[in-house]
Motif scaffolding. Structure first.
Motif, short mmCIF file in Angstrom:
data_model
loop_
_atom_site.label_atom_id
_atom_site.label_comp_id
_atom_site.label_asym_id
_atom_site.label_seq_id
_atom_site.Cartn_x
_atom_site.Cartn_y
_atom_site.Cartn_z
N PRO A 71 4.89 -1.23 -6.30
CA PRO A 71 6.18 -0.74 -6.17
C PRO A 71 6.96 -0.71 -7.49
CG PRO A 71 5.73 -2.58 -4.57
CD PRO A 71 4.67 -2.51 -5.30
N LEU A 72 7.84 0.40 -7.59
CA LEU A 72 8.70 0.38 -8.79
C LEU A 72 10.14 0.40 -8.61
CD1 LEU A 72 6.96 3.81 -10.15
CD2 LEU A 72 6.78 1.62 -10.91
N ALA A 73 10.90 0.07 -9.43
CA ALA A 73 12.38 0.13 -9.49
C ALA A 73 12.71 1.50 -9.68
CB ALA A 73 12.96 -0.65 -10.60
N VAL A 74 13.37 2.33 -8.64
CA VAL A 74 13.57 3.53 -8.56
C VAL A 74 15.21 4.06 -8.28
CG1 VAL A 74 11.42 4.28 -7.83
CG2 VAL A 74 13.24 3.83 -6.16
N PRO A 75 15.72 5.13 -8.54
CA PRO A 75 16.90 5.64 -8.11
C PRO A 75 17.25 5.37 -7.06
CG PRO A 75 15.96 7.02 -9.82
CD PRO A 75 14.79 6.29 -9.36
N THR A 76 18.28 4.90 -6.70
CA THR A 76 18.74 4.58 -5.14
C THR A 76 19.05 6.16 -4.40
OG1 THR A 76 19.73 2.48 -5.65
CG2 THR A 76 20.37 3.80 -3.74
N PRO A 77 18.69 6.42 -3.43
CA PRO A 77 18.95 7.85 -2.98
C PRO A 77 20.67 7.96 -2.87
CG PRO A 77 17.00 6.80 -1.68
CD PRO A 77 17.79 5.87 -2.53
N VAL A 78 20.74 9.22 -2.69
CA VAL A 78 21.81 9.61 -2.73
C VAL A 78 22.75 9.06 -1.21
CG1 VAL A 78 23.77 11.81 -2.46
CG2 VAL A 78 22.11 11.62 -4.14
N GLY A 79 23.72 8.53 -1.26
CA GLY A 79 24.42 8.07 -0.04
C GLY A 79 23.92 6.80 0.28
N VAL A 80 23.11 6.13 -0.28
CA VAL A 80 22.54 4.64 -0.10
C VAL A 80 23.12 3.79 -1.30
CG1 VAL A 80 20.61 3.26 -0.04
CG2 VAL A 80 20.56 5.48 0.94
N THR A 81 23.67 2.52 -0.85
CA THR A 81 24.47 1.68 -1.76
C THR A 81 23.26 0.62 -1.91
OG1 THR A 81 26.40 2.17 -1.05
CG2 THR A 81 26.20 0.18 -2.25
N GLY A 82 23.13 0.15 -3.36
CA GLY A 82 22.42 -0.78 -3.67
C GLY A 82 21.28 -0.59 -4.72
N SER A 83 20.15 -1.40 -5.05
CA SER A 83 19.18 -1.25 -5.87
C SER A 83 18.10 -0.85 -4.96
CB SER A 83 19.06 -2.29 -6.87
OG SER A 83 18.71 -3.50 -6.17
N ALA A 84 17.27 -0.11 -5.52
CA ALA A 84 15.85 0.23 -4.61
C ALA A 84 14.58 -0.09 -5.63
CB ALA A 84 16.09 1.50 -4.27
N ARG A 85 13.67 -0.40 -4.68
CA ARG A 85 12.42 -0.46 -5.08
C ARG A 85 11.35 0.40 -3.88
NH1 ARG A 85 10.26 -5.33 -4.00
NH2 ARG A 85 8.52 -5.30 -5.39
N ALA A 86 10.28 0.92 -4.32
CA ALA A 86 9.68 1.68 -3.48
C ALA A 86 8.33 2.01 -4.00
CB ALA A 86 10.23 3.35 -3.42
N LEU A 87 7.30 2.42 -2.88
CA LEU A 87 5.90 2.73 -3.11
C LEU A 87 5.86 3.97 -2.36
CD1 LEU A 87 3.15 1.41 -4.35
CD2 LEU A 87 2.90 0.86 -2.05
N MET A 88 4.83 4.88 -2.73
CA MET A 88 4.60 6.01 -2.00
C MET A 88 3.15 5.82 -1.78
SD MET A 88 5.74 10.20 -2.49
CE MET A 88 7.38 9.50 -1.62
#
Length: 322
Positions: free
Chosen positions: A132-149
């Motif tokens: 998982p990576l720290a990634v930009p938070t999607p438009v319209g979502v509040t907070g910090s994001a981590r994701a894996l594809m």
């Protein structure tokens, strides 16, 4: 448009898809795991999506936790998995920056636990580095994001994202998935937004990103070479689901145009108040029904619908309940 009906996937193996989305990721399932999912022939369905007459299909319906406030599983927005046989099918794995390519994003409660589960199951990871990576938070979502594809059993891209703090959700406390988005790559973001404003109508809510971006983690997440991008989010009616539109530049792109029976693409299904008016709008936008008849298909006295594509070839299903 009244509301989202479902998100969809055409698959090459229905049982494998159920094991991935239901057993592994935690989506619901209408019916029993022991049920026999039989193929059926239906001329109306074949005409609806312009599949050869010999085509037979079967389907599974997997409610998505947090996709709407509806608590009755029979009425929840679901992921529809659809499998064909007796027709020519191709499985394509296009580059994720090509216009027309879509992906599912599931907002999840515990990304680390799901990452361990998908790796233990041998799921293919797209994200560079496999973690998982720290990634930009999607438009319209509040907070910090981590994701894996990752790729589902058909090779379709699925993004697993955890947002901190966890967003408010109608999902249950034990649900692994707490919401969903659909992302689509477009050739021209402004033109695509104009299409969806005209298609969905004046109630459409659009949130635009901060112009062209160059965050390396966005590309690393998708396992692709560096490219700049810009995004916008369209709120789909009657749901918590956003349709994220992404435009890339700085890479050579090839439009992705699967046939409906091909393996490994997605679609969005919507419920219209007035199908005739919707058909007229689509015609004005240059989108025509898939059906050879060039118009809607009737399934019963109370249900009719049409399939079409948006300007980038992404499939849209529209039904009207009369």
């Amino acid at each position: 448009m009244q509301q989202v009906w479902h998100l969809g996937r055409v698959t090459g193996d229905l049982e494998r898809i159920i094991r991935f989305y239901h057993d592994l990721l935690g989506l619901g399932l209408r019916g029993s795991l022991e049920q026999t999912l039989r193929f059926a022939a239906n001329p109306s369905i074949n005409a609806f999506v312009n599949v050869p007459a010999a085509g037979e299909y079967r389907a599974a319906f997997m409610p998505i936790p947090g996709a709407s406030a509806e608590s009755n599983p029979q009425n929840q927005i679901y992921l529809e998995a659809f499998e064909w046989r007796n027709v020519d099918r191709q499985q394509l794995l296009p580059e994720l920056f090509n216009p027309g390519v879509s992906s599912l994003r599931f907002l999840v409660r515990d990304l680390d636990a799901l990452t361990a589960a998908v790796k233990a199951a041998g799921v293919v990871v797209i994200t560079a580095g496999g973690q998982p990576l720290a990634v930009p938070t999607p438009v319209g979502v509040t907070g910090s994001a981590r994701a894996l594809m990752v790729r589902d059993p058909d090779g379709y891209p699925v993004e697993l994202m955890q947002v901190t703090p966890l967003p408010a959700t109608p999902a249950g406390a034990a649900d692994k998935v707490i919401g969903a988005h659909m992302s689509v790559v477009v050739a021209d973001l402004d033109a695509s937004l104009a299409f969806y404003r005209a298609f969905i109508g004046p109630d459409l809510q659009v949130r635009q990103g901060n112009g062209w971006q160059g965050d390396p983690s966005f590309n690393q997440l998708r396992g692709q070479r560096d490219a700049s991008y810009r995004t916008a989010a369209v709120s789909l009616p009657g749901s918590t689901i956003a349709l994220e539109l992404i435009q890339f530049r700085g890479v050579n792109q090839t439009p992705y145009r699967p046939r409906f029976q091909d393996i490994g693409f997605g679609h969005v299904a919507l419920v219209a108040r007035d199908l005739e008016r919707t058909l007229q709008r689509l015609g004005g936008l240059g989108s025509v029904p898939l059906a050879a008849s060039g118009t809607w298909t009737r399934f019963s006295q109370t249900l009719r619908g049409l399939y079409t594509r948006d300007r980038d070839g992404f499939f849209l299903e529209i039904i009207e309940r009369q």
